[in-house]
Design a protein around this motif. Structure first.
Motif, PDB file in Angstrom:
ATOM      1  N   GLU A 227       0.830  -1.202   0.000  1.00 51.87           N
ATOM      2  CA  GLU A 227       0.000   0.000   0.000  1.00 51.87           C
ATOM      3  C   GLU A 227       0.865   1.253   0.000  1.00 51.87           C
ATOM      4  O   GLU A 227       0.443   2.306  -0.478  1.00 51.87           O
ATOM      5  CB  GLU A 227      -0.931  -0.005   1.223  1.00 51.87           C
ATOM      6  CG  GLU A 227      -2.006  -1.077   1.146  1.00 51.87           C
ATOM      7  CD  GLU A 227      -2.754  -1.255   2.462  1.00 51.87           C
ATOM      8  OE1 GLU A 227      -2.500  -0.485   3.407  1.00 51.87           O
ATOM      9  OE2 GLU A 227      -3.587  -2.176   2.542  1.00 51.87           O
ATOM     10  N   LEU A 228       2.087   1.113   0.512  1.00 53.08           N
ATOM     11  CA  LEU A 228       2.988   2.269   0.526  1.00 53.08           C
ATOM     12  C   LEU A 228       3.300   2.733  -0.899  1.00 53.08           C
ATOM     13  O   LEU A 228       3.203   3.926  -1.210  1.00 53.08           O
ATOM     14  CB  LEU A 228       4.285   1.918   1.275  1.00 53.08           C
ATOM     15  CG  LEU A 228       5.378   2.975   1.305  1.00 53.08           C
ATOM     16  CD1 LEU A 228       4.873   4.293   1.889  1.00 53.08           C
ATOM     17  CD2 LEU A 228       6.562   2.492   2.132  1.00 53.08           C
ATOM     18  N   VAL A 229       3.654   1.803  -1.778  1.00 49.03           N
ATOM     19  CA  VAL A 229       4.033   2.232  -3.135  1.00 49.03           C
ATOM     20  C   VAL A 229       2.803   2.610  -3.965  1.00 49.03           C
ATOM     21  O   VAL A 229       2.900   3.420  -4.882  1.00 49.03           O
ATOM     22  CB  VAL A 229       4.899   1.175  -3.862  1.00 49.03           C
ATOM     23  CG1 VAL A 229       6.191   0.949  -3.108  1.00 49.03           C
ATOM     24  CG2 VAL A 229       4.162  -0.123  -4.096  1.00 49.03           C
TER      25      VAL A 229
ATOM     26  N   THR B  58       2.744   0.485  -8.659  1.00 46.90           N
ATOM     27  CA  THR B  58       3.015   1.905  -8.430  1.00 46.90           C
ATOM     28  C   THR B  58       3.180   2.671  -9.739  1.00 46.90           C
ATOM     29  O   THR B  58       3.619   2.098 -10.751  1.00 46.90           O
ATOM     30  CB  THR B  58       4.288   2.075  -7.565  1.00 46.90           C
ATOM     31  OG1 THR B  58       4.448   3.449  -7.242  1.00 46.90           O
ATOM     32  CG2 THR B  58       5.546   1.552  -8.251  1.00 46.90           C
ATOM     33  N   LYS B  59       2.840   3.974  -9.689  1.00 47.13           N
ATOM     34  CA  LYS B  59       3.066   4.857 -10.843  1.00 47.13           C
ATOM     35  C   LYS B  59       4.403   5.574 -10.689  1.00 47.13           C
ATOM     36  O   LYS B  59       4.836   6.311 -11.555  1.00 47.13           O
ATOM     37  CB  LYS B  59       2.003   5.961 -10.943  1.00 47.13           C
ATOM     38  CG  LYS B  59       0.605   5.588 -10.512  1.00 47.13           C
ATOM     39  CD  LYS B  59      -0.380   6.731 -10.765  1.00 47.13           C
ATOM     40  CE  LYS B  59      -0.410   7.819  -9.687  1.00 47.13           C
ATOM     41  NZ  LYS B  59      -0.748   7.444  -8.327  1.00 47.13           N
TER      42      LYS B  59
ATOM     43  N   GLY C 214       7.538  13.119  -9.424  1.00 46.27           N
ATOM     44  CA  GLY C 214       8.675  12.953  -8.521  1.00 46.27           C
ATOM     45  C   GLY C 214       8.588  11.735  -7.610  1.00 46.27           C
ATOM     46  O   GLY C 214       9.468  11.521  -6.770  1.00 46.27           O
ATOM     47  N   GLY C 215       7.541  10.936  -7.752  1.00 46.93           N
ATOM     48  CA  GLY C 215       7.402   9.758  -6.889  1.00 46.93           C
ATOM     49  C   GLY C 215       8.483   8.722  -7.150  1.00 46.93           C
ATOM     50  O   GLY C 215       8.837   8.473  -8.305  1.00 46.93           O
ATOM     51  N   VAL C 216       9.018   8.144  -6.080  1.00 50.16           N
ATOM     52  CA  VAL C 216      10.046   7.106  -6.214  1.00 50.16           C
ATOM     53  C   VAL C 216       9.716   5.945  -5.281  1.00 50.16           C
ATOM     54  O   VAL C 216       9.541   6.145  -4.076  1.00 50.16           O
ATOM     55  CB  VAL C 216      11.462   7.633  -5.846  1.00 50.16           C
ATOM     56  CG1 VAL C 216      12.507   6.556  -6.101  1.00 50.16           C
ATOM     57  CG2 VAL C 216      11.800   8.899  -6.606  1.00 50.16           C
ATOM     58  N   ALA C 217       9.642   4.753  -5.843  1.00 52.01           N
ATOM     59  CA  ALA C 217       9.453   3.538  -5.036  1.00 52.01           C
ATOM     60  C   ALA C 217      10.800   2.829  -4.949  1.00 52.01           C
ATOM     61  O   ALA C 217      11.360   2.438  -5.969  1.00 52.01           O
ATOM     62  CB  ALA C 217       8.422   2.624  -5.687  1.00 52.01           C
ATOM     63  N   VAL C 218      11.315   2.679  -3.739  1.00 54.17           N
ATOM     64  CA  VAL C 218      12.597   2.014  -3.544  1.00 54.17           C
ATOM     65  C   VAL C 218      12.306   0.599  -3.058  1.00 54.17           C
ATOM     66  O   VAL C 218      11.711   0.404  -1.983  1.00 54.17           O
ATOM     67  CB  VAL C 218      13.452   2.792  -2.519  1.00 54.17           C
ATOM     68  CG1 VAL C 218      14.772   2.075  -2.279  1.00 54.17           C
ATOM     69  CG2 VAL C 218      13.690   4.217  -3.002  1.00 54.17           C
ATOM     70  N   LEU C 219      12.659  -0.378  -3.876  1.00 54.24           N
ATOM     71  CA  LEU C 219      12.222  -1.757  -3.613  1.00 54.24           C
ATOM     72  C   LEU C 219      13.412  -2.710  -3.526  1.00 54.24           C
ATOM     73  O   LEU C 219      14.406  -2.560  -4.242  1.00 54.24           O
ATOM     74  CB  LEU C 219      11.281  -2.217  -4.728  1.00 54.24           C
ATOM     75  CG  LEU C 219       9.971  -1.433  -4.864  1.00 54.24           C
ATOM     76  CD1 LEU C 219       9.181  -1.918  -6.079  1.00 54.24           C
ATOM     77  CD2 LEU C 219       9.131  -1.556  -3.591  1.00 54.24           C
ATOM     78  N   ASN C 220      13.260  -3.725  -2.686  1.00 50.78           N
ATOM     79  CA  ASN C 220      14.302  -4.726  -2.477  1.00 50.78           C
ATOM     80  C   ASN C 220      14.279  -5.745  -3.622  1.00 50.78           C
ATOM     81  O   ASN C 220      13.352  -6.548  -3.738  1.00 50.78           O
ATOM     82  CB  ASN C 220      14.041  -5.422  -1.133  1.00 50.78           C
ATOM     83  CG  ASN C 220      15.142  -6.371  -0.749  1.00 50.78           C
ATOM     84  OD1 ASN C 220      15.992  -6.714  -1.567  1.00 50.78           O
ATOM     85  ND2 ASN C 220      15.125  -6.807   0.506  1.00 50.78           N
ATOM     86  N   ALA C 221      15.308  -5.711  -4.446  1.00 53.78           N
ATOM     87  CA  ALA C 221      15.360  -6.606  -5.609  1.00 53.78           C
ATOM     88  C   ALA C 221      15.550  -8.058  -5.188  1.00 53.78           C
ATOM     89  O   ALA C 221      15.242  -8.973  -5.957  1.00 53.78           O
ATOM     90  CB  ALA C 221      16.519  -6.189  -6.516  1.00 53.78           C
TER      91      ALA C 221
END
Ligand SMILES: Nc1ncnc2c1ncn2[C@@H]1O[C@H](COP(=O)(O)OP(=O)(O)OP(=O)(O)O)[C@@H](O)[C@H]1O
Ligand SMILES: [Mg+2]
Length: 471
Positions: A206-208, A236-237, A217-224
């Motif tokens: 839900e965060l992303v 996410t957009k 300017g939205g950035v989703a930082v995700l664990n690959a």
């Protein structure tokens, strides 16, 4: 907080003012729920708990200088009265963050939120004034209170977001909408309450979903490295930035190793350069946390060198997480009793063994809570790993889960007194007091509910023979 008048606050929260002679009086100081934290200019938020009713403190906090009380009934001193104090607190936070001009960073995950949030804060602070969640205050009350502690100078607001069910993170993102959202991992914490890993992924994602688009300017930082987190890219957009050890990660670690003292070292790669990191924190699980922090900092314009230096100098800001203390007699106590899950148990055992090269190592372990159907297998696996890593002595503390842990060690080939099962913290302390020798290294770790920090504390009070509280 940014200064707001009582009239403005009342309008924002849709409240009625009572006993306020001058509605233009400004709230300048922190918004607090603990009467002991009130200073002149504060807004005191009166929650009604099971045992204590904040409203009872209203006269005292106003005498101590609070500008007013945010309350659910008139209290005879200046108050803004609302139907629901929590909703009002959230509305106020929402209003204030839109006026701040700070970049909001939100992070969630099953494990490592506080550790990572502390790393992000220590990195970003080098660039600009940063406000961040104190400790682990990551819920619907702690989050708005933290947001309200930001001031006009604040450039970065870093908020830990916790969830125990679907919709919780969404609620928090509505109060304080992040521009950068970081998801660390989907593990087994609270798996029982959620009903499964898919549900945990649903909730954390839900965060992303809340983030602005890449164009905004939205950035989703995700664990690959975590498939559940990696898959959130489709929810996410925002622009997606991956961190981890996977080749496809934008922010990567190479040549990861533990130093002889159990501290992780690696080469940090970012899209704009690379630099070496040797951490002061203990345990390889911090590599993932550090990469997450690096990805956020890189997005906010910091160079690989700046980030690597900050990560190498970052200390532990929160207690009982791989807290290493040397006793005068040369016994080293590693207090990691804040919490435990299968991943961090394994990381802590590896750090113990790295620190204990040539020394006797003790793993004093208790249960990992909330593992549902996986509990037996996971405790068994930790016991087996302790033997495989050649930990000198395993002390399993507590009931059924501790027995599984010790049995795992036994079945993996520990013999004699290499692994023991004791019933409670006091028994563990008694055993260790009689057995520890100078030079030994002792790791203490279990889930929060076990309260094993009492063992670490008792061992640090050398000579003191007090009773140990076991929970
Ligand atoms: N990346 C990680 N992966 C797995 N375990 C971790 C990681 N980082 C920290 N841990 C472990 O989890 C425990 C809790 O760490 P931390 O307080 O940072 O997590 P948290 O997510 O904030 O927890 P909480 O849900 O209690 O707020 C630590 O004691 C550590 O052993
Ligand atoms: Mg936390």
């Amino acid at each position: 907080m940014i200064a707001l008048s009582l009239a403005e606050i009342a309008a924002v929260v849709g409240g009625q003012t009572y006993d306020i002679p001058d509605p233009s009086v400004q709230v300048t100081g922190p918004v607090v729920r603990d009467s002991r934290e009130v200073v002149p200019g504060s807004l005191f938020v009166a929650f009604r708990g099971e045992r204590v009713d904040g409203h009872d403190f209203a006269p005292a906090v106003v005498a101590a200088g609070a500008a007013a009380v945010l309350a659910s009934r008139p209290v005879g001193v200046p108050a803004i009265v609302v139907e629901d104090v929590q909703t009002a607190l959230g509305a106020l936070a929402r209003h204030v963050v839109t006026k701040l001009g700070a970049t909001l960073v939100g992070l969630t995950g099953s494990a490592g939120k506080t550790s990572t949030k502390d790393l992000i804060a220590q990195v970003l602070q080098r660039k600009a004034p940063t406000v961040f969640t104190p400790g682990s205050l990551n819920n619907e009350i702690g989050l708005p209170l933290t947001a309200l502690s930001a001031t006009e100078e604040t450039k970065f607001l870093v908020l830990e977001m916790g969830a125990r069910g679907i919709g919780h993170i969404r609620y928090l993102t509505e109060l304080t909408p992040p521009r950068i959202g970081l998801v660390l991992n989907v593990g087994s914490a609270h798996i029982g309450e959620f009903g499964g890993r898919e549900q945990i992924a649903q909730a954390k994602g839900e965060l992303v979903e809340s983030l602005p688009s890449a164009a905004e300017g939205g950035v989703a930082v995700l664990n690959a490295d975590d498939p559940y987190v990696r898959a959130m890219a489709s929810r996410t957009k925002a622009k997606v930035v991956l961190f981890g050890e996977a080749d496809e990660a934008d922010v990567r670690a190479e040549n990861v190793r533990l130093t002889d003292s159990g501290q992780p070292a690696f080469r940090l790669h970012t899209p704009s350069g690379a630099s070496d990191v040797t951490m002061r924190l203990y345990g390889e699980h911090h590599v993932s946390n550090a990469l997450a922090a690096a990805a956020v900092a890189h997005e906010l314009g910091m160079s690989a060198e700046e980030i690597a230096t900050a990560l190498s100098e970052a200390g532990s800001l929160s207690r009982w997480r791989m807290e290493v203390t040397e006793r005068p007699d040369g016994v080293t106590i590693v207090n990691d009793a804040y919490n435990a899950n299968p991943e961090s148990m394994k990381a802590a055992l590896r750090a113990l063994v790295a620190m204990g090269k040539g020394r006797r190592t003790w793993a004093v372990l208790g249960k990992m809570a909330e593992l549902g159907d996986e509990a037996l297998a996971e405790h068994d696996a930790v016991g087996r790993l302790a033997v495989r890593l050649n930990v000198s002595k395993l002390v399993a503390v507590g009931g059924r889960e501790a027995a599984w842990l010790q049995l795992g060690a036994y079945n993996e080939g520990s013999w004699g007194e290499e692994s023991v099962h004791v019933s409670d913290a006091q028994a563990a302390v008694d055993l260790l007091r009689s057995e520890l020798r100078p030079g030994d290294v002792v790791l203490v770790k279990a889930s929060r509910s076990v309260g094993l920090e009492s063992v670490a504390q008792a061992l640090l009070e050398t000579g003191a023979e007090g009773e140990v509280a076991a929970r």
